[in-house]
Design a protein around this motif. Structure first.
Motif, PDB file in Angstrom:
ATOM      1  N   ASP A 114       0.829  -1.205   0.000  1.00 22.30           N
ATOM      2  CA  ASP A 114       0.000   0.000   0.000  1.00 22.30           C
ATOM      3  C   ASP A 114       0.864   1.255   0.000  1.00 22.30           C
ATOM      4  O   ASP A 114       0.641   2.190  -0.785  1.00 22.30           O
ATOM      5  CB  ASP A 114      -0.933   0.010   1.206  1.00 22.30           C
ATOM      6  N   ALA A 115       1.857   1.301   0.879  1.00 22.44           N
ATOM      7  CA  ALA A 115       2.713   2.478   0.948  1.00 22.44           C
ATOM      8  C   ALA A 115       3.597   2.593  -0.293  1.00 22.44           C
ATOM      9  O   ALA A 115       3.849   3.703  -0.787  1.00 22.44           O
ATOM     10  CB  ALA A 115       3.576   2.424   2.207  1.00 22.44           C
ATOM     11  N   THR A 116       4.075   1.469  -0.799  1.00 19.69           N
ATOM     12  CA  THR A 116       4.934   1.482  -1.987  1.00 19.69           C
ATOM     13  C   THR A 116       4.181   2.029  -3.194  1.00 19.69           C
ATOM     14  O   THR A 116       4.694   2.895  -3.923  1.00 19.69           O
ATOM     15  CB  THR A 116       5.456   0.066  -2.270  1.00 19.69           C
ATOM     16  N   THR A 121      17.397   2.157  -7.199  1.00 25.42           N
ATOM     17  CA  THR A 121      16.732   2.878  -6.118  1.00 25.42           C
ATOM     18  C   THR A 121      15.818   1.952  -5.315  1.00 25.42           C
ATOM     19  O   THR A 121      15.646   2.121  -4.110  1.00 25.42           O
ATOM     20  CB  THR A 121      15.920   4.058  -6.670  1.00 25.42           C
ATOM     21  N   ALA A 122      15.228   0.976  -5.988  1.00 26.49           N
ATOM     22  CA  ALA A 122      14.362   0.009  -5.319  1.00 26.49           C
ATOM     23  C   ALA A 122      15.153  -1.152  -4.719  1.00 26.49           C
ATOM     24  O   ALA A 122      14.567  -2.164  -4.337  1.00 26.49           O
ATOM     25  CB  ALA A 122      13.321  -0.524  -6.305  1.00 26.49           C
ATOM     26  N   GLN A 123      16.460  -0.981  -4.625  1.00 19.21           N
ATOM     27  CA  GLN A 123      17.358  -1.935  -3.961  1.00 19.21           C
ATOM     28  C   GLN A 123      17.569  -3.225  -4.747  1.00 19.21           C
ATOM     29  O   GLN A 123      17.727  -4.294  -4.165  1.00 19.21           O
ATOM     30  CB  GLN A 123      16.902  -2.234  -2.524  1.00 19.21           C
ATOM     31  N   ARG A 124      17.600  -3.110  -6.069  1.00 16.87           N
ATOM     32  CA  ARG A 124      18.046  -4.249  -6.862  1.00 16.87           C
ATOM     33  C   ARG A 124      19.482  -4.560  -6.472  1.00 16.87           C
ATOM     34  O   ARG A 124      20.328  -3.676  -6.346  1.00 16.87           O
ATOM     35  CB  ARG A 124      17.973  -3.931  -8.365  1.00 16.87           C
ATOM     36  N   ASN A 125      19.780  -5.822  -6.277  1.00 20.24           N
ATOM     37  CA  ASN A 125      21.099  -6.303  -5.838  1.00 20.24           C
ATOM     38  C   ASN A 125      21.444  -5.862  -4.414  1.00 20.24           C
ATOM     39  O   ASN A 125      22.570  -6.085  -3.959  1.00 20.24           O
ATOM     40  CB  ASN A 125      22.213  -5.850  -6.794  1.00 20.24           C
ATOM     41  N   MET A 126      20.493  -5.256  -3.702  1.00 22.35           N
ATOM     42  CA  MET A 126      20.743  -4.808  -2.328  1.00 22.35           C
ATOM     43  C   MET A 126      19.527  -5.074  -1.448  1.00 22.35           C
ATOM     44  O   MET A 126      19.154  -4.244  -0.626  1.00 22.35           O
ATOM     45  CB  MET A 126      21.119  -3.326  -2.290  1.00 22.35           C
ATOM     46  N   GLY A 127      18.888  -6.236  -1.658  1.00 20.53           N
ATOM     47  CA  GLY A 127      17.789  -6.612  -0.781  1.00 20.53           C
ATOM     48  C   GLY A 127      16.495  -6.964  -1.461  1.00 20.53           C
ATOM     49  O   GLY A 127      15.659  -7.662  -0.886  1.00 20.53           O
ATOM     50  N   LEU A 128      16.265  -6.475  -2.687  1.00 19.85           N
ATOM     51  CA  LEU A 128      15.022  -6.774  -3.390  1.00 19.85           C
ATOM     52  C   LEU A 128      15.245  -7.987  -4.284  1.00 19.85           C
ATOM     53  O   LEU A 128      15.862  -7.895  -5.342  1.00 19.85           O
ATOM     54  CB  LEU A 128      14.572  -5.570  -4.214  1.00 19.85           C
ATOM     55  N   ASP A 129      14.737  -9.132  -3.848  1.00 14.50           N
ATOM     56  CA  ASP A 129      14.946 -10.385  -4.575  1.00 14.50           C
ATOM     57  C   ASP A 129      13.985 -10.480  -5.768  1.00 14.50           C
ATOM     58  O   ASP A 129      13.035  -9.715  -5.898  1.00 14.50           O
ATOM     59  CB  ASP A 129      14.754 -11.572  -3.628  1.00 14.50           C
ATOM     60  N   TRP A 130      14.230 -11.474  -6.630  1.00 18.56           N
ATOM     61  CA  TRP A 130      13.494 -11.584  -7.881  1.00 18.56           C
ATOM     62  C   TRP A 130      11.989 -11.790  -7.688  1.00 18.56           C
ATOM     63  O   TRP A 130      11.188 -11.139  -8.374  1.00 18.56           O
ATOM     64  CB  TRP A 130      14.099 -12.669  -8.742  1.00 18.56           C
ATOM     65  N   PRO A 131      11.519 -12.635  -6.783  1.00 19.77           N
ATOM     66  CA  PRO A 131      10.063 -12.713  -6.591  1.00 19.77           C
ATOM     67  C   PRO A 131       9.446 -11.371  -6.213  1.00 19.77           C
ATOM     68  O   PRO A 131       8.358 -11.018  -6.704  1.00 19.77           O
ATOM     69  CB  PRO A 131       9.911 -13.750  -5.470  1.00 19.77           C
ATOM     70  N   ALA A 132      10.112 -10.598  -5.365  1.00 20.40           N
ATOM     71  CA  ALA A 132       9.593  -9.276  -4.997  1.00 20.40           C
ATOM     72  C   ALA A 132       9.641  -8.326  -6.184  1.00 20.40           C
ATOM     73  O   ALA A 132       8.735  -7.497  -6.373  1.00 20.40           O
ATOM     74  CB  ALA A 132      10.383  -8.706  -3.825  1.00 20.40           C
ATOM     75  N   VAL A 133      10.692  -8.430  -7.008  1.00 19.45           N
ATOM     76  CA  VAL A 133      10.768  -7.600  -8.210  1.00 19.45           C
ATOM     77  C   VAL A 133       9.576  -7.877  -9.122  1.00 19.45           C
ATOM     78  O   VAL A 133       8.927  -6.956  -9.634  1.00 19.45           O
ATOM     79  CB  VAL A 133      12.092  -7.858  -8.966  1.00 19.45           C
ATOM     80  N   GLN A 134       9.281  -9.143  -9.341  1.00 18.54           N
ATOM     81  CA  GLN A 134       8.173  -9.485 -10.232  1.00 18.54           C
ATOM     82  C   GLN A 134       6.851  -8.937  -9.719  1.00 18.54           C
ATOM     83  O   GLN A 134       6.059  -8.369 -10.489  1.00 18.54           O
ATOM     84  CB  GLN A 134       8.093 -11.006 -10.384  1.00 18.54           C
ATOM     85  N   GLU A 135       6.606  -9.094  -8.419  1.00 17.57           N
ATOM     86  CA  GLU A 135       5.366  -8.584  -7.855  1.00 17.57           C
ATOM     87  C   GLU A 135       5.321  -7.061  -7.931  1.00 17.57           C
ATOM     88  O   GLU A 135       4.270  -6.467  -8.230  1.00 17.57           O
ATOM     89  CB  GLU A 135       5.219  -9.046  -6.405  1.00 17.57           C
ATOM     90  N   LEU A 136       6.442  -6.417  -7.685  1.00 18.82           N
ATOM     91  CA  LEU A 136       6.517  -4.963  -7.754  1.00 18.82           C
ATOM     92  C   LEU A 136       6.200  -4.462  -9.161  1.00 18.82           C
ATOM     93  O   LEU A 136       5.404  -3.532  -9.345  1.00 18.82           O
ATOM     94  CB  LEU A 136       7.909  -4.494  -7.332  1.00 18.82           C
ATOM     95  N   VAL A 137       6.816  -5.058 -10.167  1.00 20.25           N
ATOM     96  CA  VAL A 137       6.595  -4.603 -11.543  1.00 20.25           C
ATOM     97  C   VAL A 137       5.156  -4.870 -11.972  1.00 20.25           C
ATOM     98  O   VAL A 137       4.520  -4.021 -12.612  1.00 20.25           O
ATOM     99  CB  VAL A 137       7.606  -5.257 -12.496  1.00 20.25           C
TER     100      VAL A 137
END
Length: 390
Positions: free
Chosen positions: A66-68, A88-104
């Motif tokens: 919700d906040a994102t 900026t969204a912490q790729r390679n610094m905490g944001l893993d691929w499953p979270a990336v997919q859901e985010l996009v």
């Protein structure tokens, strides 16, 4: 003796002294939901961590959706497109691929509903063991295909894995030739410098910037019909002005220079840069006012609106630059865009008390605190929790 009022806040200094900051009245910034006419402008957005999630170093990211997504609506209201799932969204610094997919997926759906522009990062970070350039190529194609499936424009991100396995410029060209040969729509190519990620040192096959630039330009020239623009983050205004003049007609230069963006976007009368900036996530209302002035042809107003944002941006991105995400998230919290100051991967610990305290003073100077009392309260609570008292 300093007389304090209810409009004053103290911030700590490295020497143990405290600075008194007089809070300005909030400025009523004018929203600008339509895109700008004279420049294409993306803001690279951060993610908000779920404060109850196990967002410790090495753990899968748990995101406050919700906040994102609310923060992205904030950017859309000021005329910006969103550059999604970037560093900026912490790729390679905490944001893993499953979270990336859901985010996009979520962000692209929201952008479609609101009629806003979005471009999302496609890289190779979902695969652990990539031994050859061919492996990197296949990893790129997987992520590009995913981003395209969401309806988002593709940003082809620089790859740590390619930097590790490429023997020279020809390996870079072979991988990118294959990727650009298969994309459906023109993409943005991202050249991220080692100041943002030390593992990208020597990208494009050389630590000599001139040689790397020649390789990069060869690639762009060969695929100009598949390249909407290039996003360059080397923090060198001189390099950027030279590169943008050498690009093929119709290929944009999206500045990623968080130290020099006002002059680069303004242009030199012949060429100008468009923008894809993490800094714009922190200074969106002021940058929006500046770009609206540029649309109106009022260069003096553009300069006046942009100028106060630059000290803030340079502080956020000071060395070690790759920890700038912490300042972006802290400012978002101070401004009331998110309920707490936690980050995926525990990255909220990446900046010092002194660094983060200074952010409030600089944001105040730029009139970018929508609720100064809330910002002062939150800073005080955070300082007390950190064991710091005046």
């Amino acid at each position: 003796m300093t007389v304090l009022t209810d409009r004053d806040v103290r911030i700590p200094g490295a020497d143990g002294r405290w600075e008194v900051v007089r809070l300005h009245e909030p400025r009523a910034w004018t929203e600008h939901p339509a895109p700008f006419r004279s420049r294409v402008a993306f803001a690279a957005a951060h993610v908000v961590a779920d404060p109850l999630g196990e967002n410790v170093p090495g753990a899968p990211a748990v995101v406050d959706w919700d906040a994102t997504l609310g923060f992205r609506r904030h950017l859309f209201r000021y005329g910006f497109g969103v550059a999604e799932a970037m560093d900026t969204a912490q790729r390679n610094m905490g944001l893993d691929w499953p979270a990336v997919q859901e985010l996009v997926r979520r962000s692209a759906h929201q952008a479609e509903e609101l009629g806003a522009r979005i471009a999302s990062g496609a890289g190779t970070d979902h695969r652990d063991r990539l031994a050859t350039p061919a492996d990197v190529r296949e990893a790129y194609l997987e992520q590009v295909g995913f981003v395209e499936s969401t309806g988002s424009q593709v940003i082809v991100m620089a790859s740590r894995q390619l930097a590790a396995v490429a023997a020279g410029p020809d390996d870079y060209l072979a991988v990118y030739d294959a990727v650009l040969g298969q994309v459906r729509e023109p993409v943005i190519l991202h050249w991220l410098g080692e100041m943002f990620d030390p593992q990208l040192r020597g990208y494009w096959g050389s630590t000599d910037v001139a040689a790397a630039t020649a390789t990069f330009l060869d690639l762009v020239a060969a695929h100009a019909d598949k390249v909407d623009g290039v996003k360059v983050s080397l923090l060198s205004a001189d390099h950027e002005t030279g590169l943008r003049a050498a690009l093929p007609d119709g290929v944009r230069l999206y500045t990623g220079d968080d130290f020099n963006y006002p002059q680069l976007i303004r242009g030199d009368g012949t060429h100008h840069s468009d923008a894809l900036l993490g800094a714009f996530a922190a200074v969106a209302p002021a940058a929006s006012a500046a770009l609206a002035a540029l649309d109106a042809g009022d260069l003096a107003a553009y300069d006046a609106e942009m100028a106060p944002t630059l000290p803030l941006s340079r502080h956020v991105f000071e060395a070690p630059t790759w920890h700038y995400k912490t300042g972006i998230a802290f400012l978002s919290w101070l401004c009331g865009h998110q309920p707490g100051f936690t980050m995926v991967g525990g990255l909220q610990s990446a900046r010092s008390v002194v660094h983060l305290g200074r952010l409030l003073a600089l944001a105040n100077d730029a009139r970018l605190l929508p609720d100064p009392d809330l910002a002062a309260h939150r800073l005080g609570v955070w300082l007390e929790g950190a064991g710091v008292r005046p």
